[in-house]
Design a protein around this motif. Structure first.
Motif, PDB file in Angstrom:
ATOM      1  N   THR A 145      -8.128  -2.473   4.358  1.00  0.00           N
ATOM      2  CA  THR A 145      -8.721  -3.819   4.648  1.00  0.00           C
ATOM      3  C   THR A 145      -9.306  -3.946   6.141  1.00  0.00           C
ATOM      4  O   THR A 145      -9.685  -4.870   6.656  1.00  0.00           O
ATOM      5  CB  THR A 145      -7.739  -4.932   4.576  1.00  0.00           C
ATOM      6  OG1 THR A 145      -6.417  -4.835   5.478  1.00  0.00           O
ATOM      7  CG2 THR A 145      -6.892  -5.093   3.050  1.00  0.00           C
TER       8      THR A 145
ATOM      9  N   LYS B 138      -0.360   2.401  -3.064  1.00  0.00           N
ATOM     10  CA  LYS B 138      -1.995   2.606  -2.800  1.00  0.00           C
ATOM     11  C   LYS B 138      -2.626   1.195  -2.667  1.00  0.00           C
ATOM     12  O   LYS B 138      -3.345   0.963  -1.813  1.00  0.00           O
ATOM     13  CB  LYS B 138      -2.837   3.594  -3.341  1.00  0.00           C
ATOM     14  CG  LYS B 138      -4.304   3.840  -3.188  1.00  0.00           C
ATOM     15  CD  LYS B 138      -5.107   4.550  -3.647  1.00  0.00           C
ATOM     16  CE  LYS B 138      -6.567   4.811  -3.175  1.00  0.00           C
ATOM     17  NZ  LYS B 138      -7.045   4.596  -1.759  1.00  0.00           N
TER      18      LYS B 138
ATOM     19  N   GLN C 213      -1.362  -1.399  -2.165  1.00  0.00           N
ATOM     20  CA  GLN C 213      -1.016  -2.314  -1.123  1.00  0.00           C
ATOM     21  C   GLN C 213      -1.772  -2.199   0.148  1.00  0.00           C
ATOM     22  O   GLN C 213      -2.074  -2.805   0.868  1.00  0.00           O
ATOM     23  CB  GLN C 213       0.561  -2.341  -0.934  1.00  0.00           C
ATOM     24  CG  GLN C 213       1.493  -2.283  -1.965  1.00  0.00           C
ATOM     25  CD  GLN C 213       0.908  -3.533  -2.744  1.00  0.00           C
ATOM     26  OE1 GLN C 213       1.005  -4.857  -2.382  1.00  0.00           O
ATOM     27  NE2 GLN C 213       0.827  -3.240  -4.013  1.00  0.00           N
ATOM     28  N   PHE C 214      -1.938  -0.916   0.450  1.00  0.00           N
ATOM     29  CA  PHE C 214      -2.528  -0.308   1.582  1.00  0.00           C
ATOM     30  C   PHE C 214      -4.193  -0.663   1.469  1.00  0.00           C
ATOM     31  O   PHE C 214      -4.821  -0.915   2.372  1.00  0.00           O
ATOM     32  CB  PHE C 214      -2.235   1.353   1.977  1.00  0.00           C
ATOM     33  CG  PHE C 214      -1.121   1.328   2.431  1.00  0.00           C
ATOM     34  CD1 PHE C 214      -0.872   1.567   3.937  1.00  0.00           C
ATOM     35  CD2 PHE C 214       0.206   1.220   1.855  1.00  0.00           C
ATOM     36  CE1 PHE C 214       0.484   1.746   4.482  1.00  0.00           C
ATOM     37  CE2 PHE C 214       1.208   1.746   2.378  1.00  0.00           C
ATOM     38  CZ  PHE C 214       1.617   1.786   3.584  1.00  0.00           C
TER      39      PHE C 214
ATOM     40  N   ARG D   3      -7.227  -3.355   8.912  1.00  0.00           N
ATOM     41  CA  ARG D   3      -6.158  -3.893   9.738  1.00  0.00           C
ATOM     42  C   ARG D   3      -5.305  -2.781  10.219  1.00  0.00           C
ATOM     43  O   ARG D   3      -5.184  -1.654   9.620  1.00  0.00           O
ATOM     44  CB  ARG D   3      -4.951  -4.518   9.165  1.00  0.00           C
ATOM     45  CG  ARG D   3      -5.604  -6.082   8.749  1.00  0.00           C
ATOM     46  CD  ARG D   3      -4.215  -6.750   8.398  1.00  0.00           C
ATOM     47  NE  ARG D   3      -4.498  -7.685   7.582  1.00  0.00           N
ATOM     48  CZ  ARG D   3      -3.723  -9.025   7.708  1.00  0.00           C
ATOM     49  NH1 ARG D   3      -2.898  -9.368   8.325  1.00  0.00           N
ATOM     50  NH2 ARG D   3      -4.038  -9.891   6.776  1.00  0.00           N
ATOM     51  N   ALA D   4      -5.291  -2.746  11.607  1.00  0.00           N
ATOM     52  CA  ALA D   4      -4.786  -1.604  12.356  1.00  0.00           C
ATOM     53  C   ALA D   4      -3.083  -1.878  12.551  1.00  0.00           C
ATOM     54  O   ALA D   4      -2.818  -2.932  12.433  1.00  0.00           O
ATOM     55  CB  ALA D   4      -5.107  -1.373  13.775  1.00  0.00           C
ATOM     56  N   PHE D   5      -2.485  -0.768  12.551  1.00  0.00           N
ATOM     57  CA  PHE D   5      -1.072  -0.949  12.630  1.00  0.00           C
ATOM     58  C   PHE D   5      -0.391   0.509  13.323  1.00  0.00           C
ATOM     59  O   PHE D   5      -0.959   1.374  13.397  1.00  0.00           O
ATOM     60  CB  PHE D   5      -0.384  -1.226  11.153  1.00  0.00           C
ATOM     61  CG  PHE D   5      -0.447  -0.137   9.990  1.00  0.00           C
ATOM     62  CD1 PHE D   5      -1.677  -0.223   9.527  1.00  0.00           C
ATOM     63  CD2 PHE D   5       0.263   0.846   9.787  1.00  0.00           C
ATOM     64  CE1 PHE D   5      -1.958   0.877   8.457  1.00  0.00           C
ATOM     65  CE2 PHE D   5       0.213   1.588   8.933  1.00  0.00           C
ATOM     66  CZ  PHE D   5      -0.978   1.660   8.090  1.00  0.00           C
TER      67      PHE D   5
ATOM     68  N   ASP E  86      -5.475   0.330   7.909  1.00  0.00           N
ATOM     69  CA  ASP E  86      -5.461   0.354   6.198  1.00  0.00           C
ATOM     70  C   ASP E  86      -6.968  -0.067   5.567  1.00  0.00           C
ATOM     71  O   ASP E  86      -7.950  -0.146   6.380  1.00  0.00           O
ATOM     72  CB  ASP E  86      -4.336  -0.582   5.856  1.00  0.00           C
ATOM     73  CG  ASP E  86      -4.899  -1.933   5.867  1.00  0.00           C
ATOM     74  OD1 ASP E  86      -5.867  -2.465   5.979  1.00  0.00           O
ATOM     75  OD2 ASP E  86      -3.790  -2.843   5.556  1.00  0.00           O
TER      76      ASP E  86
ATOM     77  N   THR F  27      -5.951   8.548   1.509  1.00  0.00           N
ATOM     78  CA  THR F  27      -6.012   7.712   0.614  1.00  0.00           C
ATOM     79  C   THR F  27      -5.337   6.199   0.880  1.00  0.00           C
ATOM     80  O   THR F  27      -5.579   5.187   0.042  1.00  0.00           O
ATOM     81  CB  THR F  27      -5.365   7.987  -0.772  1.00  0.00           C
ATOM     82  OG1 THR F  27      -4.034   8.262  -0.545  1.00  0.00           O
ATOM     83  CG2 THR F  27      -6.274   9.302  -0.918  1.00  0.00           C
ATOM     84  N   LEU F  28      -4.298   6.151   1.630  1.00  0.00           N
ATOM     85  CA  LEU F  28      -3.732   5.073   2.200  1.00  0.00           C
ATOM     86  C   LEU F  28      -4.368   4.231   3.595  1.00  0.00           C
ATOM     87  O   LEU F  28      -4.188   3.078   3.697  1.00  0.00           O
ATOM     88  CB  LEU F  28      -2.379   5.212   2.441  1.00  0.00           C
ATOM     89  CG  LEU F  28      -1.449   5.890   1.503  1.00  0.00           C
ATOM     90  CD1 LEU F  28      -0.032   6.098   1.516  1.00  0.00           C
ATOM     91  CD2 LEU F  28      -1.442   4.808   0.014  1.00  0.00           C
TER      92      LEU F  28
END
Lengths: 473, 473
Positions: A175, A445, A447-448, A177-179, A173, A204-205
């Protein structure tokens, strides 16, 4: 918003991916600034991460320095979605291009985003499978790009788009961070469907770092038919008739009279007199049933106004029947290298009204419009031919285009069936989507991507522009 | 959080929907407090809106008064997702149950959320189509509930779940704003995919007020086969073999040895000696090709360990072959009325390891486990038989269940293939989903439902619990 790329930032980038995987010289950056929309903006740096960890490090750094970042496959998109923010970072997926696994029993394939669609198809075919999305650019375009745009092609009419054929993703994302989203099974209902939220979100996310794709068994046999009609109304009725019976074709491609006129003189086209519209129809399935399937579709396509219906008996005849369709794109490029090419979609039953309405707009704005596309999905490529050196004609074309979109929306259609929004259609998004849906989308958007660094300005009008556009209405 | 329902709130509710459409007497509210999980909580009021406008008014009122609201179809869910917050509002969709349109040319149907799955199928069948999702409760369950859980059934193996068969929605978010998602076409890439974000979100993001469903042509013919194997390993190998060839069955149902033992003595079952596992296989398609399709699947299913393979020749034989499978649920209910019924899914290739692992857990925890389900999706209903009056056995069953989930996740599976999370599996969600995905999901919910009134406490552990659970790890 961009803080601008300085020496300190470049050194930090090199710290993440190694000096050999960062390019900042203008001449090196230039080729990463365009896509197939012919828009261009020079990035400040291009970076080539080799792992999800490196992607995360790059994004984290961009977030920290507030530098816009766009992930890029091969730049075959047509909307400017992969064109960077001037001076921003391009994250190329060239070094993340491996097929990680093919699991035929589980009907899935795991790929990195930089693998091309063709490489995925080849790896799947070795086990008797394919991945349904088949954009025209399949030989070059990447899985990451396909997923970002929810790209499809002719086969979608039977097999669906990326959305229907992606089981799960890994992503990073805004920031850094992987998810992980989704599952490795064809069913799964634990939590929100973030997989499909990312598919079609045009970078974009999040940056997609790995995709688990759903595979479908290769059909044993294919039959190819060409149906020629007196006029587009007849062809459109044939499309509806074909789609209302049980044998769903794996391609149902349409060309209107203007498209036929463009290729009629080519020797390979071999079109009968009185051809005002044409359908290319393919069915696939078990070898044993293929003749019956072809006959069922031929019957359904035999509506009033049919001039000629042929079925190819071998590979040579298949090529011959497709010749007129394949001649179209080169012919279009030749007479109108800068044509405006849209990919609207309407419900199949509204195709006659769409084609008729487009004809009226062409006459009123004195613009030549050529229509072809994936009729089984109601997905029509509307080509406005205008000479970019003729300012008056270009102005008429732009005015016409705005009315094309209004027509499509009046017919319960959508502005884009498969190309996406990017920059090209961004000013028109507010005509299709509720203001509240756009507000919710901006909120998602945020939030991501709380710093707004992931492909900013694409898809949705920036919140402030949107608000002022609304207040002007 | 609930402010509690007072006279002023009830009067305001009546102002929105009319006095006849509000029930607040405890005896009237009671039946709206349960679902098929056998959990129960009494709502403070039940409201029956008749339009999207009324739904919006009800939600707005609940938001203003901070009163929790859950939308409810017929309460056939098995996870407690439709069980209200005690004292909160139940919004029943009973009065929004119309089929609004069937468009065969466009292969779509528009329904209100309260229409039952059976009513949708009936309306579609009149035009030669069906909607793929087919939960066992199809006769009673509603479209709104199907979409909220992303419910499916046997046909999903060939035709997909709600996610693959929903084109667009209308819905009301937690602030009472109505919005429209998706398209009326089978392709569309303008903006984020909010349609699939809502599908499977169990009423925690918005109340669905209308759904545009994708229809599929009814097949001309179906063939039914029953294959009996010496053991589950052989049956699992047969499933993988069937899924690796081109004819995808429209049902591929599995029963293990314990399931067979339960129904063996029933006169209608007619099972051969040495039956340690069984598959029910159906293929569908054009009448002309159905024999070849059945033969292809039969060949693929004929792995080592096959005891008996029969194909039904007529409707009576179809019923006879299904008899053993259909006898199972009543038999289970009889011997274990309060069985723990899970619906985990693993990749098809991991089915042998799953069934073997479940056997080991059953022995270790001294719990009888009966397995059956939709093997083509790897979606197995794991039934732990325990006597609720035997505290020790119930404790062993709960300990066993936790290990069942760990086993499933070790095998790259998911905790729920089709039932969803609700309250039942909420404590286990953190084992499957990344902590960051849960955080993103909470953040998304907060955008749709800033006051936290929409089905609070379902699917995800509340943010505070989640954080403290993480800190304990």
């Amino acid at each position: 918003m961009a803080g601008g790329i300085g020496e300190r930032f470049l050194a930090a980038l090199e710290g993440v991916v190694g000096a050999a995987a960062v390019r900042a010289a203008p001449a090196d950056c230039w080729p990463y600034g365009y896509d197939n929309s012919r828009r261009h903006a020079a990035p400040g740096a291009v970076v080539f991460p080799a792992s999800e960890e490196e992607v995360a490090g790059v994004v984290r750094l961009c977030a920290e320095h507030r530098i816009p970042l766009v992930a890029r496959g091969r730049g075959t998109g047509t909307t400017g979605a992969a064109v960077p923010t001037p001076g921003g970072v391009v994250l190329s997926t060239e070094r993340m291009a491996r097929i990680l696994a093919v699991e035929p029993d589980d009907r899935l394939l795991v790929a990195q985003p930089g693998a091309t669609n063709a490489e995925v198809q080849e790896a799947a075919a070795a086990h008797g499978f394919f991945w349904p999305p088949d954009p025209t650019s399949a030989a070059f375009c990447t899985v990451g790009g396909n997923l970002a745009y929810n790209s499809a092609g002719p086969r979608a009419v039977k097999y669906g788009t990326c959305r229907e054929n992606t089981l799960g993703l890994r992503a990073v994302d805004g920031t850094g961070r992987a998810f992980r989203t989704g599952v490795r099974t064809t069913k799964g209902v634990v939590g929100y469907d973030l997989t499909r939220l990312l598919v079609g979100s045009e970078g974009t996310l999040a940056v997609i770092t790995e995709a688990t794709l759903r595979l479908v068994p290769l059909p044993e046999a294919t039959a190819t038919l060409r149906a020629v009609y007196t006029d587009v109304g007849a062809a459109a009725r044939a499309v509806a008739s074909v789609m209302a019976q049980p044998v769903t074709p794996c391609a149902l491609e349409f060309m209107d009279g203007n498209a036929i006129a463009l290729v009629r003189e080519r020797p390979e086209a071999d079109l009968p007199a009185g051809a005002g519209a044409m359908l290319m129809i393919e069915v696939d399935g078990p070898a044993h049933g293929i003749d019956h399937a072809a006959e069922a579709v031929a019957r359904a396509a035999s509506v009033e106004g049919l001039v000629d219906l042929r079925r190819a008996r071998d590979a040579t005849e298949v090529a011959a029947l497709w010749a007129a369709r394949k001649a179209l794109s080169p012919a279009l490029r030749q007479i109108a290298p800068k044509k405006i090419n849209e990919d609207v979609a309407v419900p199949v039953s509204r195709l006659p009204a769409l084609i008729e309405g487009l004809g009226a707009l062409a006459r009123r704005h004195r613009i030549r419009i050529v229509n072809f596309g994936h009729a089984g999905n109601g997905n029509i490529h509307v080509n406005l031919l205008a000479d970019p050196d003729d300012a008056d004609e270009m102005a008429r074309a732009r005015a016409c285009l705005a009315e094309v979109f209004d027509l499509v929306l009046r017919l319960d259609g959508t502005l884009s069936g498969e190309h996406g929004v990017g920059l090209e259609k961004q000013p028109f998004v507010g005509r299709e989507l509720d203001a509240h849906v756009i507000a919710l989308s901006h909120a998602i958007k945020a939030q991501f991507d709380p710093f707004g660094i992931l492909n900013p300005g694409k898809v949705f009008p920036p919140p402030d522009q949107e608000a002022s556009a609304r207040s002007r209405r």
